[in-house]
Design an enzyme around this catalytic site. Structure first.
Site, PDB file in Angstrom:
ATOM      1  N   GLU A 155     -34.701 -24.043  21.210  1.00  0.00           N
ATOM      2  CA  GLU A 155     -34.574 -25.374  20.402  1.00  0.00           C
ATOM      3  C   GLU A 155     -33.420 -25.909  20.307  1.00  0.00           C
ATOM      4  O   GLU A 155     -33.358 -27.158  20.537  1.00  0.00           O
ATOM      5  CB  GLU A 155     -35.228 -24.895  19.111  1.00  0.00           C
ATOM      6  CG  GLU A 155     -36.726 -24.583  18.813  1.00  0.00           C
ATOM      7  CD  GLU A 155     -37.010 -24.363  17.359  1.00  0.00           C
ATOM      8  OE1 GLU A 155     -38.114 -23.837  17.303  1.00  0.00           O
ATOM      9  OE2 GLU A 155     -36.363 -24.851  16.498  1.00  0.00           O
ATOM     10  N   LEU A 156     -32.584 -25.231  19.994  1.00  0.00           N
ATOM     11  CA  LEU A 156     -30.974 -25.714  19.798  1.00  0.00           C
ATOM     12  C   LEU A 156     -30.655 -26.253  21.315  1.00  0.00           C
ATOM     13  O   LEU A 156     -30.275 -27.225  21.254  1.00  0.00           O
ATOM     14  CB  LEU A 156     -30.170 -24.611  19.294  1.00  0.00           C
ATOM     15  CG  LEU A 156     -28.809 -24.903  19.403  1.00  0.00           C
ATOM     16  CD1 LEU A 156     -28.639 -26.002  18.138  1.00  0.00           C
ATOM     17  CD2 LEU A 156     -27.901 -23.708  19.080  1.00  0.00           C
TER      18      LEU A 156
END
Ligand SMILES: *[C@@H]1O[C@H](CO)[C@@H](O)[C@H](O)[C@H]1NC(C)=O
Ligand SMILES: *[C@@H]1O[C@H](CO)[C@@H](O)[C@H](O)[C@H]1NC(C)=O
Ligand SMILES: *[C@@H]1O[C@H](CO)[C@@H](O)[C@H](O)[C@H]1NC(C)=O
Ligand SMILES: *[C@@H]1O[C@H](CO)[C@@H](O)[C@H](O)[C@H]1NC(C)=O
Ligand SMILES: *[C@@H]1O[C@H](CO)[C@@H](O)[C@H](O)[C@H]1NC(C)=O
Length: 487
Positions: free
Chosen positions: A401-402
């Site tokens: 996600e990051l």
């Protein structure tokens, strides 16, 4: 001897005659009511004592000459060579003669009326002319009656100057104001009666006959600050002799300037009998051509000339504003500046509060409504990427996600990153370098142990970094307040 010296010489003679011990003048005028005497001139002290018979005779008009003796009038006293009157009266007018053996002397006596309206009788004045700055001396003396004089007063134009003095006198350098009638009045007692003898000098002060070298007053070169379009008056003043002249000189190559006017000369006599003259040059509607040229003022006399120059220079712009207006303006400008600086400072400090307030007012909605399950599409549709750095919440899923979020944010530049530090960035080894370069205002540090109130700066800053969102009425209260805590 020229005419000018005559009054002076006369005066000296008369002055001497008043102090003489014998009466040498053959014609004598005297004022009624005053003590008076006639004295034979070749009378030696020996004669005074000698027993030689001395005779006094009087004749008037067609009358036979009569011998005078104390019995002929109570006002007459005979003392050898002197005949005294206590006082002399109008009917004493006539011819008098003195005889001693074959010596004889004659006088013609004219007794005149006293001026009852003045302290002196005009016909009895002695005139004296004194030049300005020359020595002026007025002495009240009467040598013959000296021993009898009780007191003496000095009057100027019948106003008492000095009184009860033994010998009042004036000694000074003459000034024009000294002109006038000076009367010495001697008071004396005789046989229990009070008498007075008045002697009046008519003092005339004339101006200094010697010429001075005329001078212009003030500096030789004068810079006069002027404004274009205004008028200026250049004042030239000089100390000069009566016959000297003052004039203006200036370049008139292009014909005479209609804007330049010479004003009428003004002259005032000084106390020294010289003249103080001033002549003004008026320049109207000053133009460029009047600047930086010489306007000369000259005084000319037989003894030489003196010149002074004036130059018109443009007044500095700064000086155009009157001093007080300038000061006020400066104070207002400084105050406005200070106010602006304060306002800007306040805006910077309360930037977040101001923006939030604005959003609340405008009720704008910048959020998107679609709900997507997939992380990527979710990220794609996101406006902000909030990264909460916490060691206890770090997994592969989270890392994906990051990373994809960072790609969108930093490469595609579609979303903005907000970093919330639970744990300082430096504690993570795997974090991309780009995250460490994030602008400092996009990094929020969580410092508290417990949840912070919704009004705290942290939440306000977070709200500020988020897109604006319209607040739906009624939902505000039911909305669950966000809670961020280590778990
Ligand atoms: C001097 O004497 C006369 C008369 O003898 C008198 O009229 C006059 O007032 C006297 N002057 C003064 C100053 O006393
Ligand atoms: C005094 O002197 C002035 C100037 O010499 C003369 O004009 C004036 O007549 C004199 N006054 C008398 C009373 O003699
Ligand atoms: C002048 O006379 C008065 C009164 O007659 C007398 O009192 C005074 O002492 C006298 N002064 C002088 C200086 O003789
Ligand atoms: C010019 O200046 C003199 C003194 O310097 C002054 O007495 C005179 O009044 C002035 N004249 C004018 C017209 O200002
Ligand atoms: C004014 O005076 C100065 C110095 O005395 C002289 O050089 C100049 O020629 C004079 N100008 C006029 C117009 O008289």
């Amino acid at each position: 001897m020229n005419c000018r010296e005559l009054p002076l010489t006369l005066w000296v003679l008369i002055f001497v005659s008043t102090t003489e011990s014998c009466t040498s003048r053959p014609h004598i005028t005297v004022v009624e009511g005053e003590p008076f005497y006639l004295k034979y001139c070749s009378c030696s002290p020996a004669h005074e004592i000698e027993t030689t018979t001395k005779n006094w005779y009087k004749s008037s008009g067609s009358q036979e000459r009569v011998e005078l003796n104390p019995r002929s009038s109570s006002r007459i006293a005979l003392h050898g060579c002197v005949l005294e009157f206590w006082p002399v009266e109008l009917n004493d007018t006539g011819s008098y003669s003195f005889q001693m053996a074959n010596y004889t002397q004659k006088w013609k006596l004219n007794v005149i009326r006293r001026n009852k309206h003045s302290c002196f009788t005009e016909r009895q004045v002695t005139s004296k002319t004194v030049e300005v700055k020359k020595f002026l001396q007025i002495t009240c003396e009467n040598s013959y009656y000296q021993t009898l004089v009780n007191s003496t007063s000095l009057y100027k134009n019948c106003k008492k100057l000095l009184e009860n003095n033994k010998n009042p006198m004036i000694k000074k350098n003459a000034e024009l104001e000294d002109q006038g009638y000076y009367s010495c009045v001697h008071f004396l007692h005789h046989n229990g009666k009070l008498f007075n003898i008045t002697k009046t000098f008519n003092i005339t002060i004339v101006e200094d006959r010697s010429n001075i070298v005329p001078v212009l007053l003030g500096p030789k070169l004068n810079h006069v600050a002027v404004e274009l379009g205004k008028d200026v008056r250049l004042n030239c003043s000089a100390l000069l002799n009566e016959e000297d002249v003052v004039y203006w000189m200036f370049g008139e190559e292009n014909g005479s300037d209609p804007n330049i006017h010479e004003e009428k000369e003004i002259r005032i006599m000084t106390s020294e009998g010289k003249w103080h003259a001033s002549k003004v040059l008026r320049i109207e509607n000053i133009g460029e051509n009047n600047l930086n040229v010489l306007y000369n003022c000259t005084v000319a006399s037989t003894g030489g000339t003196d010149t002074k120059s004036f130059i018109l220079v443009r007044k500095a712009d700064m000086a155009d504003i009157p001093g007080h207006v300038f000061t006020k303006g400066m104070i207002i400008a400084v105050l406005i500046l200070v106010a602006v600086v304060c306002l800007v400072t306040v805006c910077i400090i309360y930037r977040v509060d101001l923006v939030l307030f604005y959003r609340h007012l405008m009720r704008r909605d910048e959020t998107l409504t679609a709900v997507v399950d997939e992380i990527h599409s979710l990220i794609e549709k996101s406006r902000r990427l909030i990264i909460v750095l916490s060691k206890s919440y770090m997994s592969n899923e989270v890392r994906y996600e990051l990373e994809s979020g960072l790609h969108e944010a930093l490469v595609e530049r579609k979303i903005k990153v907000i970093l919330i530090e639970f744990t300082p960035v430096t504690d993570f080894t795997f974090l991309p370098q780009s995250l460490k370069l994030l602008k400092s205002h996009r990094v929020l540090k969580w410092k508290a142990d417990k949840s912070l109130s919704y009004n705290s700066r942290f939440w306000k800053n977070l709200l500020y970094l988020m897109p604006a969102k319209a607040v739906k009425p009624g939902r505000d209260e039911s909305e669950v307040l966000p809670v961020l805590s280590e778990s």
